[in-house]
Design an enzyme around this catalytic site. Structure first.
Site, PDB file in Angstrom:
ATOM      1  N   TRP A 163      29.025  49.580  26.730  1.00  0.00           N
ATOM      2  CA  TRP A 163      29.346  48.220  26.272  1.00  0.00           C
ATOM      3  C   TRP A 163      28.247  47.686  25.355  1.00  0.00           C
ATOM      4  CZ3 TRP A 163      33.453  44.911  28.163  1.00  0.00           C
ATOM      5  CH2 TRP A 163      34.371  45.588  28.996  1.00  0.00           C
TER       6      TRP A 163
ATOM      7  N   ASP B   8      27.594  44.622  24.289  1.00  0.00           N
ATOM      8  CA  ASP B   8      28.039  43.257  24.565  1.00  0.00           C
ATOM      9  C   ASP B   8      27.068  42.173  24.106  1.00  0.00           C
ATOM     10  OD1 ASP B   8      26.195  44.008  26.440  1.00  0.00           O
ATOM     11  OD2 ASP B   8      27.320  43.280  28.169  1.00  0.00           O
TER      12      ASP B   8
ATOM     13  N   TYR C  36      32.166  43.996  21.709  1.00  0.00           N
ATOM     14  CA  TYR C  36      32.426  42.861  22.602  1.00  0.00           C
ATOM     15  C   TYR C  36      31.365  41.768  22.427  1.00  0.00           C
ATOM     16  CZ  TYR C  36      33.292  40.629  27.229  1.00  0.00           C
ATOM     17  OH  TYR C  36      33.568  39.759  28.260  1.00  0.00           O
TER      18      TYR C  36
ATOM     19  N   ARG D 239      33.031  33.929  23.203  1.00  0.00           N
ATOM     20  CA  ARG D 239      33.654  35.023  23.943  1.00  0.00           C
ATOM     21  C   ARG D 239      34.185  34.573  25.301  1.00  0.00           C
ATOM     22  NH1 ARG D 239      29.631  39.696  25.217  1.00  0.00           N
ATOM     23  NH2 ARG D 239      29.363  38.586  27.190  1.00  0.00           N
ATOM     24  N   ASP D 240      35.317  35.161  25.692  1.00  0.00           N
ATOM     25  CA  ASP D 240      35.958  34.847  26.966  1.00  0.00           C
ATOM     26  C   ASP D 240      36.164  33.344  27.124  1.00  0.00           C
ATOM     27  OD1 ASP D 240      36.352  37.394  27.707  1.00  0.00           O
ATOM     28  OD2 ASP D 240      34.880  37.431  29.319  1.00  0.00           O
TER      29      ASP D 240
ATOM     30  N   SER E  43      31.601  35.807  31.932  1.00  0.00           N
ATOM     31  CA  SER E  43      31.163  36.704  30.861  1.00  0.00           C
ATOM     32  C   SER E  43      31.156  36.025  29.506  1.00  0.00           C
ATOM     33  CB  SER E  43      32.053  37.956  30.821  1.00  0.00           C
ATOM     34  OG  SER E  43      33.400  37.622  30.686  1.00  0.00           O
TER      35      SER E  43
ATOM     36  N   ASP F 153      39.745  40.883  25.989  1.00  0.00           N
ATOM     37  CA  ASP F 153      40.093  39.492  26.339  1.00  0.00           C
ATOM     38  C   ASP F 153      40.445  38.596  25.170  1.00  0.00           C
ATOM     39  OD1 ASP F 153      39.059  40.479  28.680  1.00  0.00           O
ATOM     40  OD2 ASP F 153      37.516  38.981  28.913  1.00  0.00           O
TER      41      ASP F 153
ATOM     42  N   HIS G 260      46.870  43.565  29.979  1.00  0.00           N
ATOM     43  CA  HIS G 260      47.553  44.480  30.888  1.00  0.00           C
ATOM     44  C   HIS G 260      48.938  43.927  31.220  1.00  0.00           C
ATOM     45  CE1 HIS G 260      46.598  41.583  34.062  1.00  0.00           C
ATOM     46  NE2 HIS G 260      45.343  41.629  33.648  1.00  0.00           N
TER      47      HIS G 260
ATOM     48  N   TRP H 290      49.507  40.392  32.371  1.00  0.00           N
ATOM     49  CA  TRP H 290      49.002  39.373  31.450  1.00  0.00           C
ATOM     50  C   TRP H 290      49.986  39.190  30.300  1.00  0.00           C
ATOM     51  CZ3 TRP H 290      43.214  39.540  29.529  1.00  0.00           C
ATOM     52  CH2 TRP H 290      42.930  38.364  28.832  1.00  0.00           C
TER      53      TRP H 290
ATOM     54  N   TRP I 177      40.736  38.714  39.101  1.00  0.00           N
ATOM     55  CA  TRP I 177      40.097  39.779  38.342  1.00  0.00           C
ATOM     56  C   TRP I 177      38.699  40.142  38.803  1.00  0.00           C
ATOM     57  CZ3 TRP I 177      35.547  37.990  36.616  1.00  0.00           C
ATOM     58  CH2 TRP I 177      35.409  36.585  36.443  1.00  0.00           C
TER      59      TRP I 177
ATOM     60  N   LYS J 250      35.344  50.327  32.192  1.00  0.00           N
ATOM     61  CA  LYS J 250      34.419  49.539  33.003  1.00  0.00           C
ATOM     62  C   LYS J 250      33.463  50.440  33.776  1.00  0.00           C
ATOM     63  CE  LYS J 250      32.769  46.212  35.686  1.00  0.00           C
ATOM     64  NZ  LYS J 250      32.035  45.022  35.220  1.00  0.00           N
TER      65      LYS J 250
ATOM     66  N   GLU K  31      28.919  47.938  38.196  1.00  0.00           N
ATOM     67  CA  GLU K  31      28.421  46.738  37.525  1.00  0.00           C
ATOM     68  C   GLU K  31      29.333  45.557  37.877  1.00  0.00           C
ATOM     69  OE1 GLU K  31      27.916  47.291  33.357  1.00  0.00           O
ATOM     70  OE2 GLU K  31      26.500  48.952  33.585  1.00  0.00           O
TER      71      GLU K  31
ATOM     72  N   ASP L  49      31.446  42.049  38.040  1.00  0.00           N
ATOM     73  CA  ASP L  49      32.291  41.282  37.120  1.00  0.00           C
ATOM     74  C   ASP L  49      31.798  39.851  36.967  1.00  0.00           C
ATOM     75  OD1 ASP L  49      34.072  43.422  36.791  1.00  0.00           O
ATOM     76  OD2 ASP L  49      35.192  42.856  38.578  1.00  0.00           O
TER      77      ASP L  49
END
Length: 395
Positions: free
Chosen positions: A89, A91, A117, A122-123, A129, A168, A213, A216, A316, A344, A348, A350
């Site tokens: 990632w 990120d 990412y 973001r998000d 995140s 996302d 997914h 969603w 999630w 993922k 780690e 979430d």
């Protein structure tokens, strides 16, 4: 990463880690890179030729975790995880610094998986995140993030790369358009994703745009708008030929082919026929084709071994009882699904379960979320051990 529920029919459900032609763990490789420049044909499934690389950063996390096991009986299984391919990632701008070291041991028959990412804002529908760039910092995203990644990839033409583009982001614009944070982020997301696709369109790269997914964008009301949102970004980028399709279930929990589906008995199940990722890949893939975009997929199976754990599609965060799923492989049994991958990094977190923390998200404090859990991206040893114990197939 995280997600939220927005409309009655829209559940944003994932969290914040690549496949091979076989399901076997990877041995260490000595030779690095290819003798000549790599050219990937994105009209084909490159995972039939290339094995997803077990990057050194996750390998190091796993190695440290093995030495800290509270249950010594898990040692043999845990050690095998170091050789399972997964995505790295990128990120933050700082974490681009991991890219060069990660390239130091990639052999010619491997492909290095990267997650792009770092969009501004973001998000937008969650807190755990949220990123480093503020809404409106699109110029910084382009020059200090995307352009820097491009420079490194161009400097390594003899290595193959598989990219997941901005988890996302575009799905949130479909289902969370009523949130002010997502309204504020929308133009930056669309501009940023299109820019990333255009600039990263390199011969040795294959790209998959994140598509959430089945729980969603799989809802009847979300399929067409979701496909159109992704297709618009693809078109705005000039329809780059290295875009292969989509990534689904990134950091998610959905089963590949469970039937009946996990939430098939819910009162609103009649509004969502995509009760598993296999159905979603096929159904959303058809919508993508109609919208004019490539529609093959990679599916994250890193933590989806156990079903029936969540109370709702949209839960999630660090789901209790989850297990490592099917190892990366190009043998999916479905033509549109290129590979099962581990995006993922299992172990780690979430998001934190500490309600006093600045980035606490209520989803991480739910009954079906593992507690205690540290901040997003930080290692959770107990959860890692639980993923091993619940792995299917077992190691």
């Amino acid at each position: 990463m995280k997600f939220s529920q927005s409309t009655v029919l829209a559940f944003a459900a994932t969290a914040l880690a690549a496949p091979s032609a076989t399901t076997k763990e990877q041995p260490r490789q000595a030779a690095v890179g290819c003798a000549s420049a790599v050219t990937l044909d994105a009209s084909t499934n490159v995972f039939k030729k290339y094995t997803l690389h077990a990057n050194k950063f996750y390998r190091d996390e796993v190695t440290a975790a093995v030495s800290a096991l509270s249950d010594s009986s898990l040692a043999t299984a845990a050690a095998k995880l170091a050789d399972v391919g997964s995505f790295l990632w990128l990120d933050t701008i700082e974490n681009i610094g991991k890219l060069e070291p990660a390239l130091s041991d990639v052999p010619c028959d491997h492909i290095l998986g990267l997650v792009i990412y770092d969009l501004p804002g973001r998000d937008c529908a969650a807190k755990a995140s949220n990123g480093e760039l503020k809404v409106g910092e699109i110029a910084k995203y382009k020059s200090e993030y995307i352009d820097k990644v491009v420079t490194i990839l161009k400097a390594h033409p003899k290595t193959a790369f598989a990219l997941v583009i901005e988890p996302d982001s575009l799905p949130n614009l479909v289902t969370n358009s009523d949130l002010q944070t997502c309204k504020d982020s929308a133009s930056g997301y669309r501009d940023g994703v299109a820019y990333a696709l255009k600039q990263l369109n390199l011969p040795n790269v294959v790209m998959y745009i994140d598509a959430g997914h089945g729980g969603w964008l799989g809802w009847d009301a979300n399929l067409k708008p979701g496909a159109q949102e992704l297709a618009k970004a693809y078109t705005a980028a000039g329809k780059p030929k290295q875009v292969r399709g989509i990534a689904t279930n990134v950091a998610g929990w959905n089963a590949w082919d469970l039937s009946p589906g996990e939430f098939s008995k819910a009162s609103d199940a009649k509004y969502n026929a995509c009760q598993n990722e296999k159905t979603y890949v096929t159904t959303f893939g058809a919508a993508l084709k109609t919208a004019g975009m490539p529609n093959h997929a990679i599916v994250d199976t890193g933590r989806n071994a156990v079903t029936g754990l969540r109370q709702e599609w949209g839960n999630w965060c660090n789901v209790k009882g989850a297990g490592f799923g099917v190892r990366p492989t190009a043998s999916t049994g479905t033509e549109l699904a290129d590979a099962f991958v581990w995006v993922k990094p299992g172990g780690e977190s979430d998001g934190t379960s500490d309600s006093s923390a600045n980035r606490f998200d209520s989803f991480c404090g739910k009954e079906d979320a593992y507690q205690p859990s540290p901040e997003a991206g930080q290692w959770n040893q107990d959860y890692f051990e639980s993923l091993i114990k619940n792995a299917k197939p077992a190691f």
